[in-house]
Design an enzyme around this catalytic site. Structure first.
Site, PDB file in Angstrom:
ATOM      1  N   ASP A   1      -3.865  50.451  61.433  1.00  0.00           N
ATOM      2  CA  ASP A   1      -3.228  49.262  61.999  1.00  0.00           C
ATOM      3  C   ASP A   1      -2.788  48.314  60.896  1.00  0.00           C
ATOM      4  O   ASP A   1      -3.413  48.242  59.828  1.00  0.00           O
ATOM      5  CB  ASP A   1      -4.197  48.557  62.953  1.00  0.00           C
ATOM      6  CG  ASP A   1      -3.481  47.629  63.915  1.00  0.00           C
ATOM      7  OD1 ASP A   1      -2.251  47.737  64.049  1.00  0.00           O
ATOM      8  OD2 ASP A   1      -4.157  46.792  64.538  1.00  0.00           O
ATOM      9  N   GLY A   2      -1.719  47.573  61.186  1.00  0.00           N
ATOM     10  CA  GLY A   2      -1.282  46.507  60.283  1.00  0.00           C
ATOM     11  C   GLY A   2       0.005  46.780  59.541  1.00  0.00           C
ATOM     12  O   GLY A   2       0.425  45.952  58.717  1.00  0.00           O
ATOM     13  N   ASN A   3       0.675  47.902  59.805  1.00  0.00           N
ATOM     14  CA  ASN A   3       1.929  48.191  59.101  1.00  0.00           C
ATOM     15  C   ASN A   3       2.971  47.095  59.333  1.00  0.00           C
ATOM     16  O   ASN A   3       3.591  46.597  58.383  1.00  0.00           O
ATOM     17  CB  ASN A   3       2.507  49.531  59.566  1.00  0.00           C
ATOM     18  CG  ASN A   3       1.722  50.721  59.072  1.00  0.00           C
ATOM     19  OD1 ASN A   3       0.956  50.622  58.128  1.00  0.00           O
ATOM     20  ND2 ASN A   3       1.906  51.848  59.718  1.00  0.00           N
ATOM     21  N   GLY A   4       3.176  46.748  60.612  1.00  0.00           N
ATOM     22  CA  GLY A   4       4.184  45.739  60.929  1.00  0.00           C
ATOM     23  C   GLY A   4       3.843  44.380  60.364  1.00  0.00           C
ATOM     24  O   GLY A   4       4.705  43.671  59.818  1.00  0.00           O
TER      25      GLY A   4
ATOM     26  N   TRP B   1       1.955  43.752  57.810  1.00  0.00           N
ATOM     27  CA  TRP B   1       2.082  43.836  56.347  1.00  0.00           C
ATOM     28  C   TRP B   1       3.520  43.548  55.937  1.00  0.00           C
ATOM     29  O   TRP B   1       3.775  42.790  55.000  1.00  0.00           O
ATOM     30  CB  TRP B   1       1.658  45.229  55.889  1.00  0.00           C
ATOM     31  CG  TRP B   1       1.756  45.476  54.417  1.00  0.00           C
ATOM     32  CD1 TRP B   1       0.783  45.278  53.477  1.00  0.00           C
ATOM     33  CD2 TRP B   1       2.901  45.979  53.703  1.00  0.00           C
ATOM     34  NE1 TRP B   1       1.240  45.628  52.228  1.00  0.00           N
ATOM     35  CE2 TRP B   1       2.536  46.066  52.340  1.00  0.00           C
ATOM     36  CE3 TRP B   1       4.178  46.375  54.080  1.00  0.00           C
ATOM     37  CZ2 TRP B   1       3.418  46.523  51.357  1.00  0.00           C
ATOM     38  CZ3 TRP B   1       5.069  46.823  53.107  1.00  0.00           C
ATOM     39  CH2 TRP B   1       4.687  46.894  51.760  1.00  0.00           C
TER      40      TRP B   1
ATOM     41  N   ARG C   1       9.743  45.425  60.158  1.00  0.00           N
ATOM     42  CA  ARG C   1       8.514  46.153  60.491  1.00  0.00           C
ATOM     43  C   ARG C   1       8.589  47.612  60.020  1.00  0.00           C
ATOM     44  O   ARG C   1       7.580  48.186  59.619  1.00  0.00           O
ATOM     45  CB  ARG C   1       8.268  46.106  62.000  1.00  0.00           C
ATOM     46  CG  ARG C   1       7.831  44.749  62.526  1.00  0.00           C
ATOM     47  CD  ARG C   1       7.693  44.757  64.044  1.00  0.00           C
ATOM     48  NE  ARG C   1       6.760  45.773  64.488  1.00  0.00           N
ATOM     49  CZ  ARG C   1       5.440  45.610  64.583  1.00  0.00           C
ATOM     50  NH1 ARG C   1       4.914  44.443  64.254  1.00  0.00           N
ATOM     51  NH2 ARG C   1       4.661  46.580  65.010  1.00  0.00           N
TER      52      ARG C   1
ATOM     53  N   HIS D   1       5.911  50.676  58.090  1.00  0.00           N
ATOM     54  CA  HIS D   1       5.628  52.050  58.483  1.00  0.00           C
ATOM     55  C   HIS D   1       5.924  53.018  57.330  1.00  0.00           C
ATOM     56  O   HIS D   1       5.183  53.977  57.110  1.00  0.00           O
ATOM     57  CB  HIS D   1       6.449  52.424  59.716  1.00  0.00           C
ATOM     58  CG  HIS D   1       6.128  51.604  60.927  1.00  0.00           C
ATOM     59  ND1 HIS D   1       4.830  51.402  61.359  1.00  0.00           N
ATOM     60  CD2 HIS D   1       6.927  50.934  61.803  1.00  0.00           C
ATOM     61  CE1 HIS D   1       4.845  50.639  62.448  1.00  0.00           C
ATOM     62  NE2 HIS D   1       6.104  50.350  62.728  1.00  0.00           N
TER      63      HIS D   1
ATOM     64  N   THR E   1       0.394  56.498  73.321  1.00  0.00           N
ATOM     65  CA  THR E   1       1.292  56.508  74.473  1.00  0.00           C
ATOM     66  C   THR E   1       1.815  55.099  74.748  1.00  0.00           C
ATOM     67  O   THR E   1       2.942  54.933  75.225  1.00  0.00           O
ATOM     68  CB  THR E   1       0.578  57.051  75.726  1.00  0.00           C
ATOM     69  OG1 THR E   1      -0.618  56.293  75.951  1.00  0.00           O
ATOM     70  CG2 THR E   1       0.215  58.510  75.552  1.00  0.00           C
TER      71      THR E   1
ATOM     72  N   LEU F   1      -9.676  70.810  54.530  1.00  0.00           N
ATOM     73  CA  LEU F   1      -9.603  69.672  55.443  1.00  0.00           C
ATOM     74  C   LEU F   1      -8.659  69.974  56.600  1.00  0.00           C
ATOM     75  O   LEU F   1      -7.579  70.541  56.403  1.00  0.00           O
ATOM     76  CB  LEU F   1      -9.099  68.447  54.685  1.00  0.00           C
ATOM     77  CG  LEU F   1      -8.733  67.211  55.518  1.00  0.00           C
ATOM     78  CD1 LEU F   1      -9.980  66.552  56.079  1.00  0.00           C
ATOM     79  CD2 LEU F   1      -7.921  66.217  54.687  1.00  0.00           C
TER      80      LEU F   1
ATOM     81  N   ARG G   1     -11.161  51.170  61.334  1.00  0.00           N
ATOM     82  CA  ARG G   1      -9.953  50.495  61.812  1.00  0.00           C
ATOM     83  C   ARG G   1      -9.500  49.492  60.771  1.00  0.00           C
ATOM     84  O   ARG G   1     -10.269  48.619  60.359  1.00  0.00           O
ATOM     85  CB  ARG G   1     -10.186  49.774  63.137  1.00  0.00           C
ATOM     86  CG  ARG G   1      -8.897  49.077  63.605  1.00  0.00           C
ATOM     87  CD  ARG G   1      -8.976  48.447  64.953  1.00  0.00           C
ATOM     88  NE  ARG G   1      -7.624  47.972  65.324  1.00  0.00           N
ATOM     89  CZ  ARG G   1      -7.064  48.151  66.511  1.00  0.00           C
ATOM     90  NH1 ARG G   1      -7.724  48.785  67.466  1.00  0.00           N
ATOM     91  NH2 ARG G   1      -5.858  47.714  66.750  1.00  0.00           N
TER      92      ARG G   1
ATOM     93  N   ARG H   1     -11.212  46.203  68.281  1.00  0.00           N
ATOM     94  CA  ARG H   1     -11.106  47.015  69.499  1.00  0.00           C
ATOM     95  C   ARG H   1     -10.784  48.449  69.098  1.00  0.00           C
ATOM     96  O   ARG H   1     -10.361  48.716  67.969  1.00  0.00           O
ATOM     97  CB  ARG H   1     -10.030  46.459  70.434  1.00  0.00           C
ATOM     98  CG  ARG H   1      -8.669  46.280  69.797  1.00  0.00           C
ATOM     99  CD  ARG H   1      -7.644  45.766  70.797  1.00  0.00           C
ATOM    100  NE  ARG H   1      -6.342  45.528  70.179  1.00  0.00           N
ATOM    101  CZ  ARG H   1      -5.933  44.351  69.716  1.00  0.00           C
ATOM    102  NH1 ARG H   1      -6.731  43.294  69.802  1.00  0.00           N
ATOM    103  NH2 ARG H   1      -4.721  44.213  69.173  1.00  0.00           N
TER     104      ARG H   1
END
Length: 248
Positions: free
Chosen positions: A21-24, A26, A34, A38, A67, A132, A189, A195
């Site tokens: 989380d946090g790409n946008g 950032w 945004r 990504h 989704t 992996l 996260r 959450r």
């Protein structure tokens, strides 16, 4: 920051899941679109995948596209789909070189045909790898997955190939998209939100959680090692008392 890791098999997490989380945010903090976040996030995926492989982690699951993400602006969705498949195609030779097997969980049929086809090709190209396993959660939500598993088991009951009393935890887990993949030991996260965002709800019943305020593009291998070290200092009780765990 303590990054000292115990490499004994009993202490090394077998499966790490990550909500990236946090790409946008950032990108917006830097006055950028945004989509630039990504793009930068893809570089972090490469770094963390390489580090997980080097450390001997068995499974790394990345929450790549939910989704709910289909409800984002169409231009952002289109850009994300193209970015995801292009990045995976570009990285496939290195995945093979590093013995990393690629797989996905989620509703690939909902993805644009060009994206689903290219993704399946990359999965096939790495299917022989034995190191992996990199699991991309694409067009994924845990509630969707649980409902699909329930439908699958219900069909078997209706066909007479499964009795209701035969539905236990193992049978239900086997009907999930993660069948054959161990439950995560550690869920990380980034971005600071407290959450789990409809991610692996059934599988993370006893998973250790770490939330960091660091946005995904800034998340480093050093952060990753520090979080594994943090995990290794925790006592996993699975409903038992600490004394029972220590005595076992």
């Amino acid at each position: 920051m303590n990054t000292s890791i115990d490499f004994t098999s009993a202490r090394l997490p077998r499966h790490i899941a990550v909500i990236m989380d946090g790409n946008g945010r950032w990108a917006q903090a830097r006055g950028m679109e945004r989509s630039a976040g990504h793009v930068e996030g893809v570089t972090t995926v490469r770094r963390i995948t390489e580090e997980a492989s080097r450390l001997g982690i068995g499974f790394l699951t990345l929450y790549t596209f939910s989704t709910e993400n289909w409800n984002r602006p169409q231009a952002e969705v289109d850009a994300l789909m193209t970015l995801i498949v292009t990045a995976i195609e570009r990285e496939t030779p290195d995945l093979i070189k590093n013995n990393v097997r690629l797989t996905t969980i989620g509703d690939l049929d909902r993805m644009p045909p060009f994206a689903a086809e290219r993704m399946r090709r990359c999965i096939a190209d790495t299917s022989h790898c034995t190191g992996l396993t990199l699991v991309l959660a694409l067009s994924y939500s845990a509630r969707w997955e649980i409902i699909e598993a329930a439908r699958k088991l219900a069909r078997k009951v209706a066909e007479g190939t499964l009795a209701p009393d035969e539905i236990d935890e193992a049978a239900f887990a086997g009907a999930l998209t993660t069948a054959g993949i161990p439950d995560p030991d550690l869920l990380i996260r980034t971005g600071g939100d407290m959450r789990v965002s409809n991610f692996l709800l059934y599988q993370i019943a006893y998973t250790e959680l770490i939330v960091t305020p660091t946005y995904w593009p800034d998340y480093s291998p050093e952060d990753f090692r520090a979080h594994i070290a943090d995990y290794q200092h925790r006592q996993r009780r699975f409903g038992l008392t600490g004394e029972q765990v220590e005595a076992s």
